[in-house]
Every structure is written in structure tokens, then in C-alpha cells.
Enzyme design. Structure first.
Site, PDB file in Angstrom:
ATOM      1  CE1 TYR A 131     -15.719  10.772  -4.758  1.00 28.63           C
ATOM      2  CE2 TYR A 131     -14.093  10.266  -6.451  1.00 28.63           C
ATOM      3  CZ  TYR A 131     -14.492  11.024  -5.358  1.00 28.63           C
ATOM      4  OH  TYR A 131     -13.669  12.002  -4.868  1.00 28.63           O
ATOM      5  CG  ASP A 154      -5.786   5.490  -0.699  1.00 25.55           C
ATOM      6  OD1 ASP A 154      -6.607   6.041  -1.479  1.00 25.55           O
ATOM      7  OD2 ASP A 154      -5.034   6.141   0.053  1.00 25.55           O
ATOM      8  NE  ARG A 155     -12.344   8.804  -1.158  1.00 24.77           N
ATOM      9  CZ  ARG A 155     -13.023   9.719  -1.819  1.00 24.77           C
ATOM     10  NH1 ARG A 155     -12.451  10.382  -2.809  1.00 24.77           N
ATOM     11  NH2 ARG A 155     -14.257   9.992  -1.506  1.00 24.77           N
ATOM     12  CG  LEU A 175       6.002   0.858   1.063  1.00 20.04           C
ATOM     13  CD1 LEU A 175       7.096   1.013   0.008  1.00 20.04           C
ATOM     14  CD2 LEU A 175       6.345  -0.303   1.982  1.00 20.04           C
ATOM     15  CE  LYS A 176       0.524   2.848   5.025  1.00 18.35           C
ATOM     16  NZ  LYS A 176      -0.510   3.867   4.822  1.00 18.35           N
ATOM     17  N   GLY A 207       0.836   4.880   0.208  1.00 18.12           N
ATOM     18  CA  GLY A 207       0.069   6.077   0.535  1.00 18.12           C
ATOM     19  C   GLY A 207       0.929   7.314   0.352  1.00 18.12           C
ATOM     20  CB  THR A 226      -1.516  12.015   3.441  1.00 15.35           C
ATOM     21  OG1 THR A 226      -0.637  10.925   3.652  1.00 15.35           O
ATOM     22  CG2 THR A 226      -0.738  13.288   3.217  1.00 15.35           C
ATOM     23  CG  ASP A 232      -1.634   1.307   1.462  1.00 13.42           C
ATOM     24  OD1 ASP A 232      -1.800   2.066   0.476  1.00 13.42           O
ATOM     25  OD2 ASP A 232      -2.057   1.570   2.609  1.00 13.42           O
ATOM     26  CB  THR A 286      -1.163  31.237  19.257  1.00 14.34           C
ATOM     27  OG1 THR A 286      -1.328  32.619  19.580  1.00 14.34           O
ATOM     28  CG2 THR A 286      -1.215  31.059  17.747  1.00 14.34           C
TER      29      THR A 286
HETATM   30  N1  LIG Z   1       5.444   5.906  12.567  1.00 18.59           N
HETATM   31  C1  LIG Z   1       4.711   6.810  11.912  1.00 18.59           C
HETATM   32  N2  LIG Z   1       5.269   7.527  10.914  1.00 18.59           N
HETATM   33  C2  LIG Z   1       4.540   8.418  10.225  1.00 18.59           C
HETATM   34  N3  LIG Z   1       3.246   8.676  10.471  1.00 18.59           N
HETATM   35  C3  LIG Z   1       2.642   8.000  11.451  1.00 18.59           C
HETATM   36  C4  LIG Z   1       3.335   7.033  12.210  1.00 18.59           C
HETATM   37  N4  LIG Z   1       2.464   6.500  13.100  1.00 18.59           N
HETATM   38  C5  LIG Z   1       1.289   7.113  12.910  1.00 18.59           C
HETATM   39  N5  LIG Z   1       1.387   8.038  11.932  1.00 18.59           N
HETATM   40  C6  LIG Z   1       0.298   8.896  11.489  1.00 18.59           C
HETATM   41  O1  LIG Z   1      -0.201   8.321  10.305  1.00 18.59           O
HETATM   42  C7  LIG Z   1      -0.614   9.346   9.406  1.00 18.59           C
HETATM   43  C8  LIG Z   1      -0.480   8.797   8.013  1.00 18.59           C
HETATM   44  O2  LIG Z   1      -1.381   7.729   7.941  1.00 18.59           O
HETATM   45  P1  LIG Z   1      -1.314   6.641   6.813  1.00 18.59           P
HETATM   46  O3  LIG Z   1      -2.581   5.883   6.944  1.00 18.59           O
HETATM   47  O4  LIG Z   1      -0.055   5.887   6.867  1.00 18.59           O
HETATM   48  O5  LIG Z   1      -1.337   7.608   5.552  1.00 18.59           O
HETATM   49  P2  LIG Z   1      -1.026   7.411   4.008  1.00 18.59           P
HETATM   50  O6  LIG Z   1      -1.808   6.191   3.595  1.00 18.59           O
HETATM   51  O7  LIG Z   1      -1.531   8.674   3.434  1.00 18.59           O
HETATM   52  O8  LIG Z   1       0.437   7.226   3.818  1.00 18.59           O
HETATM   53  C9  LIG Z   1       0.294  10.535   9.712  1.00 18.59           C
HETATM   54  O9  LIG Z   1      -0.456  11.720   9.602  1.00 18.59           O
HETATM   55  C10 LIG Z   1       0.723  10.302  11.150  1.00 18.59           C
HETATM   56  O10 LIG Z   1       0.048  11.143  12.047  1.00 18.59           O
HETATM   57  C1  LIG Z   2      -7.721  11.136  -1.156  1.00 15.95           C
HETATM   58  C2  LIG Z   2      -6.305  10.599  -1.165  1.00 15.95           C
HETATM   59  C3  LIG Z   2      -5.316  11.741  -1.279  1.00 15.95           C
HETATM   60  C4  LIG Z   2      -6.059   9.849   0.155  1.00 15.95           C
HETATM   61  O1  LIG Z   2      -4.714   9.414   0.159  1.00 15.95           O
HETATM   62  P1  LIG Z   2      -3.937   8.998   1.481  1.00 15.95           P
HETATM   63  O2  LIG Z   2      -4.329   9.928   2.575  1.00 15.95           O
HETATM   64  O3  LIG Z   2      -4.365   7.589   1.809  1.00 15.95           O
HETATM   65  O4  LIG Z   2      -2.482   9.035   1.142  1.00 15.95           O
HETATM   66  C5  LIG Z   2      -6.113   9.567  -2.328  1.00 15.95           C
HETATM   67  O5  LIG Z   2      -7.068   8.568  -2.232  1.00 15.95           O
HETATM   68  C6  LIG Z   2      -6.190  10.228  -3.672  1.00 15.95           C
HETATM   69  O6  LIG Z   2      -5.219  10.780  -4.158  1.00 15.95           O
HETATM   70  N1  LIG Z   2      -7.385  10.185  -4.308  1.00 15.95           N
HETATM   71  C7  LIG Z   2      -7.623  10.789  -5.591  1.00 15.95           C
HETATM   72  C8  LIG Z   2      -8.768  11.752  -5.506  1.00 15.95           C
HETATM   73  C9  LIG Z   2     -10.111  11.094  -5.193  1.00 15.95           C
HETATM   74  O7  LIG Z   2     -10.175  10.066  -4.501  1.00 15.95           O
HETATM   75  O8  LIG Z   2     -11.137  11.637  -5.663  1.00 15.95           O
HETATM   76  K   LIG Z   3      -3.922   5.293   2.944  1.00 13.22           K
END
Ligand SMILES: Nc1ncnc2c1ncn2[C@@H]1O[C@H](COP(=O)(O)OP(=O)(O)O)[C@@H](O)[C@H]1O
Ligand SMILES: CC(C)(COP(=O)(O)O)[C@@H](O)C(=O)NCCC(=O)O
Ligand SMILES: [K+]
EC number: 2.7.1.33
Length: 243
Positions: A94, A102-103, A11-12, A7, A124, A5, A175
Site C-alpha cells: 500500500y 490505525d489500520r 480517543l482511546k 480515531g 468510523t 489512539d 422504510t
Molecule cells: N460509547 C461509545 N461511544 C461512541 N461510539 C461507540 C461507543 N461504543 C461503541 N461505539 C461504536 O464504536 C464506533 C466507533 O468505533 P471506534 O473503533 O472507536 O472508531 P474510531 O477509531 O474511528 O474512533 C461507533 O460507530 C459506535 O457505533
Molecule cells: C480509513 C480510516 C478513515 C479509518 O479510521 P477510523 O475509522 O479508525 O477512525 C483511517 O485509517 C484513515 O484516515 N486512513 C487514511 C486513508 C487510507 O488508509 O488509505
Molecule cells: K480506529
């Protein structure tokens, strides 16, 4: 199998055995350099000798091409997921050419034709999607709390907050607290509003920030961090003839 995955932040990966049990998994920040990260992981992947690699990526064509190059060297068949708005498990209203895979996979991993479901992805971006008896109705996309803080920081002169914690939605009297609490409230408030508008939809959260957000929501939330993996497995199971 190896499931990836990609993101926007992390990276997962999950390595699973013949009966689908996870034998190894991890999540790592890729800092927009997923190929370098993947190269560092190839030894580990090769040790498990997966017979297929299934990939969800929202990183765009250029990075996906680099990922393909890197994975080609493993000599293991691989495939990226394509969103299918007419999938047998879930149809979607959609625009399929735009919906992030991913969604879509998170929804595919959760979908239950007997239920109304609201899937909240806390990555993110924060995404909220509504599914009514296996029909995806559509959804919403928000910048996550860190992106919101960055945009406030870069768009104002007197807000110079770069750290602090997102732990409360009570009004702030300085703030730092006002910024962090306001931002967290914007996400929690949106989830509560959706929850009020759709009282019969089960709330399901996934992603890195799910626990932090779920604590403040005024209705029970189910946290499921297996959704994307489950979606990948369901997707490649349906499309087996292709692989
Ligand atoms: N070890 C980590 N490193 C980075 N982000 C982390 C970690 N643990 C939790 N997070 C949280 O995970 C969020 C990203 O989630 P994730 O589902 O991995 O996103 P994406 O699929 O967009 O890469 C970050 O905003 C952060 O707050
Ligand atoms: C909405 C997202 C940015 C979410 O990504 P993520 O937070 O998992 O990295 C991703 O699914 C994306 O780029 N989507 C394309 C736009 C859409 O879903 O309409
Ligand atoms: K994701």
C-alpha cells in the site's frame, strides 16, 4: 507507558506498567475536540507518571499539532507513529504516505508470518485488509453504518430516518427496516464476499462496531480489541533507539 489512539470518533488510551500490563484504560468520544478531552485527562495521566507516550492518530496535521502542544505540557517524551511499509514484521504494497496509521498498527498487532489474515477494522470507517504471510496485499475502505445512514438521509427527500437499530439483514417491509437492514447487509455482504474470495484467510475484527457486525458473518470471526495497542507496543519496541 501511555498509549493513545486518536480515531475519527473516539480517543482511546491505555496506561501500562513496566511489564506491559494494562493498569487503566478508557474510550471516549472526542467530538472533533481531542485536545480539550486530553486536557481533561492530564491529571489522571500524571498520576501514573508514564515514562513515554506513544500515539496513533488519524486526525491530520492540524489536530495532531494541537495534541502535541497539549502533551508537551506534561514533560513526558512522546512520539507519533509513522507508517513503515518495509517494517521487519510486515511489508506492505500500500502507498505508505496514505495508509492510515490505525489500520497499519492493527495489522502490525495481528501479523503472524505463518498465517493468511484478513483484518477488519469496524470504526468510523470500516476497513478490510488482507495479509498473506506478513505481506500486506491491500484493502478496502467503507463508510460505517452511521455514515451510510447519514448520507442516505441527506441525499433523499423521503428518507428521514435518524434512529433505529442495526440488528438484522432480513429484508425490510417498511422504510426504517429497509434502510437499517440494507446498510448492515452492505457491510456484512462485503465481509462475506471477501471471506468467499479468500477462504484461507483467518477473519479478525476489531473496533467499536466489531461485535455487531461479526454476529451476521457466515464464518467464524475472531474479535480482538487488543490489536492497536499490540501494534503500538510492537512498533515502539522496534524503534526503541529513536526514543
Ligand atoms: N460509547 C461509545 N461511544 C461512541 N461510539 C461507540 C461507543 N461504543 C461503541 N461505539 C461504536 O464504536 C464506533 C466507533 O468505533 P471506534 O473503533 O472507536 O472508531 P474510531 O477509531 O474511528 O474512533 C461507533 O460507530 C459506535 O457505533
Ligand atoms: C480509513 C480510516 C478513515 C479509518 O479510521 P477510523 O475509522 O479508525 O477512525 C483511517 O485509517 C484513515 O484516515 N486512513 C487514511 C486513508 C487510507 O488508509 O488509505
Ligand atoms: K480506529
Amino acid at each position: 507507558m501511555l498509549w493513545l489512539d486518536l480515531g475519527n470518533t473516539r480517543l482511546k488510551y491505555w496506561l501500562t506498567d513496566d511489564i506491559g500490563q494494562i493498569v487503566s484504560h478508557d474510550a471516549k468520544q472526542h467530538l472533533q475536540a481531542p485536545t480539550e478531552l486530553l486536557m481533561g485527562l492530564t491529571d489522571r495521566f500524571e498520576r501514573y507518571a508514564p515514562d513515554f507516550i506513544g500515539i496513533s492518530s488519524v486526525l491530520g496535521d492540524k489536530l495532531n499539532a494541537q495534541v502535541s502542544d497539549t502533551l508537551s505540557r506534561l514533560n513526558i517524551p512522546f512520539a507519533f507513529v509513522d507508517v513503515d511499509a518495509a517494517h521487519p514484521l510486515m511489508s506492505s504494497a500500500y502507498d505508505a504516505t496514505q495508509l492510515g496509521c490505525d489500520r497499519w498498527l492493527q495489522m502490525l498487532g495481528a501479523v503472524d508470518k505463518k498465517k493468511r489474515q484478513c483484518i477488519i477494522g469496524c470504526g468510523t470507517a470500516v476497513t478490510i485488509d488482507l495479509i498473506d504471510h506478513a505481506t500486506h496485499l491491500g484493502g478496502y475502505i467503507f463508510p460505517n453504518i452511521y455514515l451510510q445512514r447519514e448520507s442516505l438521509f441527506s441525499g433523499t427527500k423521503q428518507i428521514t430516518i435518524s434512529n433505529g437499530t442495526f440488528d438484522s439483514i432480513t429484508q425490510g417491509v417498511n422504510t426504517q427496516d429497509a434502510v437499517h437492514r440494507g446498510i448492515l447487509l452492505s457491510i456484512v455482504g462485503a465481509v462475506n464476499e471477501i471471506s468467499n474470495r479468500h477462504p484461507n484467510f483467518e477473519l479478525i475484527m476489531t473496533g467499536g462496531d466489531a461485535n455487531m457486525i461479526a454476529q451476521h458473518v457466515n464464518r467464524p470471526v475472531r474479535i480482538r480489541n487488543d490489536l492497536l495497542l499490540n501494534g503500538l507496543a510492537r512498533y515502539f519496541d522496534e524503534s526503541k533507539p529513536k526514543i
